[in-house]
Design a protein around this motif. Structure first.
Motif, PDB file in Angstrom:
ATOM      1  N   GLN A 155       0.829  -1.210   0.000  1.00 36.81           N
ATOM      2  CA  GLN A 155       0.000   0.000   0.000  1.00 36.81           C
ATOM      3  C   GLN A 155       0.861   1.256   0.000  1.00 36.81           C
ATOM      4  N   GLN A 156       1.929   1.249   0.783  1.00 38.57           N
ATOM      5  CA  GLN A 156       2.812   2.413   0.847  1.00 38.57           C
ATOM      6  C   GLN A 156       3.513   2.639  -0.491  1.00 38.57           C
ATOM      7  N   LEU A 157       4.010   1.557  -1.096  1.00 38.02           N
ATOM      8  CA  LEU A 157       4.681   1.703  -2.391  1.00 38.02           C
ATOM      9  C   LEU A 157       3.723   2.212  -3.453  1.00 38.02           C
ATOM     10  N   TYR A 158       2.502   1.701  -3.440  1.00 36.43           N
ATOM     11  CA  TYR A 158       1.513   2.108  -4.441  1.00 36.43           C
ATOM     12  C   TYR A 158       1.150   3.574  -4.289  1.00 36.43           C
ATOM     13  N   GLN A 159       1.076   4.050  -3.078  1.00 40.00           N
ATOM     14  CA  GLN A 159       0.736   5.457  -2.843  1.00 40.00           C
ATOM     15  C   GLN A 159       1.842   6.383  -3.329  1.00 40.00           C
ATOM     16  N   LYS A 160       3.094   5.931  -3.281  1.00 40.08           N
ATOM     17  CA  LYS A 160       4.210   6.787  -3.657  1.00 40.08           C
ATOM     18  C   LYS A 160       4.610   6.657  -5.126  1.00 40.08           C
ATOM     19  N   LEU A 161       4.514   5.446  -5.682  1.00 37.99           N
ATOM     20  CA  LEU A 161       4.985   5.215  -7.054  1.00 37.99           C
ATOM     21  C   LEU A 161       3.977   4.369  -7.817  1.00 37.99           C
ATOM     22  N   GLU A 162       2.758   4.831  -7.868  1.00 41.20           N
ATOM     23  CA  GLU A 162       1.655   4.049  -8.430  1.00 41.20           C
ATOM     24  C   GLU A 162       1.932   3.530  -9.834  1.00 41.20           C
ATOM     25  N   ARG A 163       2.442   4.383 -10.711  1.00 43.03           N
ATOM     26  CA  ARG A 163       2.612   3.975 -12.113  1.00 43.03           C
ATOM     27  C   ARG A 163       3.665   2.899 -12.301  1.00 43.03           C
ATOM     28  N   ASP A 164       4.552   2.729 -11.321  1.00 48.53           N
ATOM     29  CA  ASP A 164       5.628   1.745 -11.440  1.00 48.53           C
ATOM     30  C   ASP A 164       5.304   0.412 -10.769  1.00 48.53           C
ATOM     31  N   VAL A 165       4.168   0.334 -10.081  1.00 55.52           N
ATOM     32  CA  VAL A 165       3.872  -0.812  -9.232  1.00 55.52           C
ATOM     33  C   VAL A 165       2.930  -1.805  -9.903  1.00 55.52           C
ATOM     34  N   VAL A 166       3.274  -3.093  -9.815  1.00 54.82           N
ATOM     35  CA  VAL A 166       2.403  -4.198 -10.232  1.00 54.82           C
ATOM     36  C   VAL A 166       2.206  -5.083  -9.005  1.00 54.82           C
ATOM     37  N   ARG A 167       0.945  -5.274  -8.596  1.00 53.89           N
ATOM     38  CA  ARG A 167       0.652  -5.972  -7.343  1.00 53.89           C
ATOM     39  C   ARG A 167       0.022  -7.343  -7.604  1.00 53.89           C
ATOM     40  N   VAL A 168       0.688  -8.393  -7.098  1.00 51.18           N
ATOM     41  CA  VAL A 168       0.203  -9.764  -7.265  1.00 51.18           C
ATOM     42  C   VAL A 168       0.035 -10.408  -5.891  1.00 51.18           C
ATOM     43  N   PHE A 169      -1.138 -10.995  -5.663  1.00 54.16           N
ATOM     44  CA  PHE A 169      -1.396 -11.668  -4.386  1.00 54.16           C
ATOM     45  C   PHE A 169      -1.603 -13.150  -4.630  1.00 54.16           C
ATOM     46  N   LEU A 170      -0.882 -13.982  -3.874  1.00 59.19           N
ATOM     47  CA  LEU A 170      -0.999 -15.433  -3.985  1.00 59.19           C
ATOM     48  C   LEU A 170      -1.880 -15.967  -2.863  1.00 59.19           C
ATOM     49  N   LEU A 171      -2.850 -16.786  -3.231  1.00 58.42           N
ATOM     50  CA  LEU A 171      -3.746 -17.414  -2.271  1.00 58.42           C
ATOM     51  C   LEU A 171      -3.472 -18.908  -2.191  1.00 58.42           C
TER      52      LEU A 171
END
Length: 221
Positions: free
Chosen positions: A121-137
């Motif tokens: 969440q912190q990374l996305y708030q600061k560098l949104e355009r550079d972030v790709v978020r993957v969650f493993l279940l």
């Protein structure tokens, strides 16, 4: 004759801005295993080396696995704005150094992050355009418990704590761009590789695209 460097139009290569590829999961769901496989098979992505206040584990190397610092050093770096994100997990502080990552992204370097939802969440708030978020279940909560127990490294009390934390972490699944169920490690790895490949091709990351297209549109001889 004056020699000139090949243009993107003649080589088929384009300048690209790097990305921050984040993988999160509850403990035992596979993010560490998948992360290692990514680093072994893809030479164009590297691990983001975090700072931590926890002591080194056997075999860990300072500067390679983590930057090991004291709590006093960590707090001073946080106050000086040296971190992109930081969090406290099981009594120890972890953080992502800012300067090296931002410079690498500009040069087209991809970074792999194995962090929890708070850091994401912190990374996305600061560098949104550079972030790709993957969650493993995990395929089931029972399978997750079996995997944690099968490690043979934690007591029943520790496993109970990890299971409680896992349920809390799973509740944040909808804060990610992609969600992959890790019921088979090979299949999961293939899906994660496809996500990375697609994200690298996003038009917004192709910094050399405008010049490339303009060259293609030049009138012929």
């Amino acid at each position: 004759m004056v020699q000139t460097d090949p243009s993107p139009a003649s080589t088929g290569t384009l300048s690209r801005r790097g990305l921050m590829f984040i993988m999160s999961s509850p403990s035992g769901a596979g993010k560490t295993t998948i992360s290692r496989m990514m680093l072994e098979h893809d030479p164009h992505i590297c691990n983001s080396v975090s700072c931590t206040t926890r002591p080194p584990r056997p075999g860990e190397v300072d500067g390679k696995d983590y930057h090991f610092v004291t709590q006093e050093q960590f707090d001073r770096m946080a106050e000086d704005g040296d971190f992109l994100e930081w969090a406290t997990v099981f009594g120890h502080s972890y953080a992502t150094p800012k300067a090296q990552v931002k410079a690498g992204l500009k040069d087209g370097q991809d970074y792999l992050f194995d962090i929890d939802w708070q850091g994401t969440q912190q990374l996305y708030q600061k560098l949104e355009r550079d972030v790709v978020r993957v969650f493993l279940l995990p395929p089931s909560i029972e399978e997750l418990r079996r995997r944690l127990t099968g490690r043979g490294t934690d007591s029943a009390e520790v496993i109970a704590g990890r299971m409680e934390r896992a349920r809390s972490e799973i509740s944040h699944w909808d804060g990610y761009d992609y969600v992959v169920v890790n019921d088979d490690i090979t299949s999961c790895f293939e899906q994660v590789k496809k996500i990375l490949a697609a994200e690298r091709l996003r038009r917004a990351r192709q910094t050399g695209l405008i010049g490339f297209v303009r060259e293609l549109m030049q009138p012929g001889d």
